[in-house]
Scaffold this motif. Structure first.
Motif, mmCIF file in Angstrom:
data_model
loop_
_atom_site.group_PDB
_atom_site.id
_atom_site.type_symbol
_atom_site.label_atom_id
_atom_site.label_comp_id
_atom_site.label_asym_id
_atom_site.label_seq_id
_atom_site.Cartn_x
_atom_site.Cartn_y
_atom_site.Cartn_z
ATOM 1 N N LEU A 620 0.828 -1.206 0.000
ATOM 2 C CA LEU A 620 0.000 0.000 0.000
ATOM 3 C C LEU A 620 0.861 1.255 0.000
ATOM 4 C CD1 LEU A 620 -2.769 -0.742 2.641
ATOM 5 C CD2 LEU A 620 -3.041 -0.535 0.166
ATOM 6 N N SER A 621 0.298 2.341 -0.466
ATOM 7 C CA SER A 621 1.014 3.612 -0.423
ATOM 8 C C SER A 621 1.175 4.041 1.036
ATOM 9 C CB SER A 621 0.247 4.679 -1.186
ATOM 10 O OG SER A 621 -0.878 5.076 -0.425
ATOM 11 N N GLU A 622 2.121 4.919 1.267
ATOM 12 C CA GLU A 622 2.407 5.363 2.629
ATOM 13 C C GLU A 622 1.174 6.012 3.265
ATOM 14 O OE1 GLU A 622 4.108 5.822 6.113
ATOM 15 O OE2 GLU A 622 5.000 4.678 4.473
ATOM 16 N N THR A 623 0.488 6.888 2.513
ATOM 17 C CA THR A 623 -0.681 7.565 3.105
ATOM 18 C C THR A 623 -1.789 6.570 3.412
ATOM 19 O OG1 THR A 623 -1.232 8.205 0.861
ATOM 20 C CG2 THR A 623 -0.553 9.962 2.330
ATOM 21 N N ALA A 624 -1.987 5.596 2.519
ATOM 22 C CA ALA A 624 -3.042 4.615 2.772
ATOM 23 C C ALA A 624 -2.724 3.841 4.039
ATOM 24 C CB ALA A 624 -3.186 3.671 1.589
ATOM 25 N N ARG A 625 -1.440 3.462 4.168
ATOM 26 C CA ARG A 625 -1.076 2.713 5.370
ATOM 27 C C ARG A 625 -1.262 3.565 6.615
ATOM 28 N NH1 ARG A 625 4.606 0.702 4.860
ATOM 29 N NH2 ARG A 625 4.513 1.934 2.968
ATOM 30 N N GLU A 626 -0.893 4.839 6.511
ATOM 31 C CA GLU A 626 -1.045 5.748 7.644
ATOM 32 C C GLU A 626 -2.511 5.852 8.072
ATOM 33 O OE1 GLU A 626 0.485 9.974 7.923
ATOM 34 O OE2 GLU A 626 1.826 9.077 6.441
ATOM 35 N N ARG A 627 -3.383 5.951 7.071
ATOM 36 C CA ARG A 627 -4.810 6.063 7.368
ATOM 37 C C ARG A 627 -5.321 4.832 8.095
ATOM 38 N NH1 ARG A 627 -5.860 8.489 2.081
ATOM 39 N NH2 ARG A 627 -6.211 6.414 1.285
ATOM 40 N N LEU A 628 -5.001 3.666 7.545
ATOM 41 C CA LEU A 628 -5.506 2.436 8.147
ATOM 42 C C LEU A 628 -4.941 2.252 9.550
ATOM 43 C CD1 LEU A 628 -5.526 0.026 5.075
ATOM 44 C CD2 LEU A 628 -7.339 1.491 5.943
#
Ligand code: ADP
Ligand code: MG
Length: 711
Positions: A620-628
């Motif tokens: 996953l992209s960094e932002t997606a991982r951060e969100r989850l």
């Protein structure tokens, strides 16, 4: 009431606009000042020439030299290859599209000046599609601005337009210099000087100070912008303060011929509805609910129209607060309207409010777009006569045909879902020049920094406590490859009599795709869960069908509800204890939090499964991982909102309000907190002591958009 349409003010063009002119319009660059405030994204340095010996890969370089070689290569993709020699080295220029005239200008022996990004590679130094002109011309004396633009608007055209705008714009200083010195700005950095500099900085400037906006010219612009924002909001607030709204007290009700109170006597019931409602609720209010009710009631007692935002996490119990506010209004003999962004949500509110208020003799009317004509006529009559003391519905409420008998309070749920124009329209339902009080509700709490800048004109009440007895929701982030395990878990939950939401993402580019995805998931789950009723709900279904599906789910017959984001806001089914969100990586953080809030409403332990898929990518992209990660780590709406702001920045976070209102372009409410504080303090002073300058300032920055802030 101003027309909330930006285009309506523009005179019809006498001759058709050219492509670039249309593009300028599209960017909102109409007035000279708008052009002058269209600041460069970055700069190019055309003030000097460099030697090929000294250039580095990745650098933007301007070089002069002689063409040694020029050929059109036809094998592979057709391209023009030119070798440039400046005496210290050579560079290969590659063009994939070119005209015969360009080819001629690049003939062997010609002296040319080229600009482009230097690349390495086995062919030696290379430039792809550099710009070029004959060598020997004068060099620029200032850095060359590169502006944000759109298709069909070439930089060169835009540069000329901006320069013309800058020359024609009226740029007298509107901020007295004593106030500028408070933030360390020297008189030298007046508006004209600051703007001229930002468009054409001298080559000696430290580029970093332009990039990080710390240069005094930038400080000036940011200070100006923040002041404009504060001024316009303060102005809106003061304008509202001179407006009159009915004071919703019971004393007034006696003097202002009261509406029937349901007991048919024509007299207000002995005990106020507010008290009776409190007494019949199946629960006691939380401390936070009591506090916000007091704040709202206090406002409603005034003759100044209330303009209050009620924020509280999903499930914090805003609906009952709305009902109590409505009760205050009804007790005073006036009508209240509650508007929700979707039909489903409006239906839920209606059901809940009727359940609470009908037994107490209150008539609640119902208005939506999908209503049958006959029912609608009846409702309109109830509203116009004043028999219906409360009106619940969707956007249908603000249509012209809806005539209130005496509207005094408008409540807007999930306010970020409504455009500014719609809020204006609701305020437009005036009775005898009296403004209704306005209560907006949101489950997306606004971080303090944003509240101070964007909502400076708003009073905020916060429910910061959940009703007792809620079990925290456990959130798990699961790879889509383990979908089978999730389905097994669903089976277990169903066996225990629980219900499940399964959310499929709305794919914005393609509604058809979005529908297919939901339909496929629905088929899959139906097959995997024999004997379980699995329903499907998506945004394009006819309303009646949606309602039928929802009532099966609310009634408990349906075990699993597969849906696109239509259940995003406000649906309340306490027996639902598991939510699966497919492609969770595609959702925004606040959106995920809103969705998750649909479970954990009953006493049963609840869970939320965030299914993610990396598609073809390895991860996953960094932002997606951060969100989850943020979702798994926190259940607190304020914490989530804070992280969301960090990840997305204020622009996207703000949603609808930004569309018409002044979104900050230059200042950053977090990084420029010092300037914001200065602007907040200066705004009232400017309005009191320099009203004309303040007016000029707002007009410069906001033009016609200032009206929107009043909504
Ligand atoms: P939201 O703030 O998300 O709109 P709701 O108003 O839908 O929340 O309330 C969520 C649930 O909590 C509803 O079922 C509501 O009846 C219930 N509720 C509200 N206030 C209380 C309270 N003080 N005690 C217990 N339950 C409450
Ligand atoms: Mg709600």
């Amino acid at each position: 009431m101003p027309k909330p349409s930006a285009t309506s003010a523009a005179a019809p063009p006498t001759k058709p606009l050219s492509g670039p002119q249309k593009a300028l319009r599209k960017l909102g660059l109409d007035r000279p000042i708008d052009l002058a405030l269209h600041l460069p994204l970055r700069y190019e340095d055309e003030t000097r020439l460099v030697k090929l010996r000294d250039v580095r890969e990745g650098e933007l370089a301007q070089v002069e030299g002689t063409v040694r070689h020029c050929e059109v290569r036809i094998t592979g993709s057709r391209q023009l290859l030119v070798t440039l020699d400046d005496g210290t080295g050579t560079c290969l220029l590659r063009f994939f599209t070119f005209y015969p005239s360009q080819q001629k200008a690049l003939a062997v022996g010609n002296q040319i000046r080229v600009r482009g990004e230097i690349r390495g590679g086995f062919a030696g130094l290379t430039m792809m599609h550099p710009t070029f002109k004959p060598a020997g011309g004068p060099l620029a004396t200032a850095l060359t601005p590169v502006y944000p633009t759109v298709a069909g608007l070439p930089q060169a055209y835009l540069r000329r337009a901006v320069d013309a705008g800058l020359a024609r714009a009226e740029l007298v200083d509107t901020i007295p210099s004593v106030h500028l010195s408070q933030i360390g700005l020297q008189p030298k950095w007046n508006m004209r000087q600051s703007l001229s500099f930002l468009h054409h900085p001298t080559p000696d400037v430290t580029l970093a100070t332009l990039q990080d906006h710390s240069h005094p010219a930038w400080q000036r612009l940011k200070a100006e912008e923040l002041l404009a924002q504060q001024l316009s909001q303060l102005q809106a607030k003061r304008e509202r303060a001179v407006l009159r709204a009915p004071a919703l007290t019971t004393d007034d009700a006696l003097t202002l011929s009261p509406l029937p109170q349901g007991d048919g006597s024509g007299h207000p019931a002995r005990q106020p509805l507010y008290e009776r409602l409190l007494a019949t609720l199946p629960f006691a209010l939380t401390g936070a609910q009591r506090r916000v009710c007091e704040e709202i009631t206090h406002d409603l007692h005034q003759t100044v129209p209330m303009h209050r935002l009620l924020q509280g996490d999903v499930g914090s119990g805003k609906t009952v607060v709305a009902a109590l506010a409505a009760a205050v209004c009804i007790d005073a003999g006036w009508q209240c309207a509650l508007m929700a962004p979707t039909e489903i949500l409006a239906t839920q509110h209606f059901a809940k409010l009727v359940g609470w208020l009908h037994p107490l003799g209150i008539i609640v009317a119902w208005l939506t777009g999908s209503q049958k004509a006959k029912e609608r006529r009846e409702m309109l009559a109830l509203i116009a006569s004043g028999q219906a003391q409360l009106v619940v519905g969707t956007h249908a409420i603000i249509q012209d045909k809806v005539q209130f008998h005496r509207l005094a309070l408008a409540i807007i749920d999930e306010q970020h879902r409504f455009g500014v124009a719609q809020r204006l329209a609701l305020r437009g339902k005036l009775v005898d020049a009296l403004e209704p009080h306005l209560l907006m509700m949101t489950a997306t709490p606004i971080p303090r920094t944003l509240a101070m800048s964007y909502y400076a004109d708003l009073d905020v009440s916060t429910i910061d406590e959940l009703p007792p007895g809620r079990t925290p929701i456990i959130t798990k982030v699961v790879n889509d490859a383990r979908r089978d395990e999730v389905v097994a878990r669903i089976r277990g939950q169903i066996a225990e009599g629980r219900q499940i939401y399964w959310v499929c993402p709305l794919i914005e580019e393609s509604e058809a795709l979005d529908l297919r995805n939901a339909t496929e998931t629905h088929a899959q789950l139906s097959a995997a869960l024999p004997g379980v009723m699995v329903g499907l709900l998506h945004s394009r279904m006819p309303v009646a069908e949606k309602r039928a599906v929802m009532s099966l789910f609310t009634g408990g017959q349906m075990g699993v509800l597969v849906s696109t984001t239509v259940i995003e806001v406000g649906v309340d089914v306490p027996n639902a204890s598991l939510m699966v969100i497919e492609h969770a990586e595609r959702f925004g953080l606040s959106q995920l939090h809103q969705l998750r809030g649909r479970v954990g409403r009953g006493a049963a332990a609840s869970a939320c499964v965030l299914l993610y898929s990396t598609g073809d990518a390895p991860r996953l992209s960094e932002t997606a991982r951060e969100r989850l990660r943020a979702m798994a780590e926190s259940n607190d709406g304020f914490e989530i909102a804070r992280r969301d702001l960090e990840i997305r920045g204020p622009g996207e976070f703000m949603g609808a309000r930004q569309s018409g209102a002044a979104l900050l372009r230059f200042a950053d409410v977090v990084a420029d907190a010092g300037l914001l504080a200065w602007a907040r303090e200066l705004a009232p002073l400017m309005l009191d002591q320099h009203p004309a300058l303040a007016q000029q300032h707002v007009l410069r920055w906001l033009g016609g958009k200032a009206e929107f802030l009043k909504a």
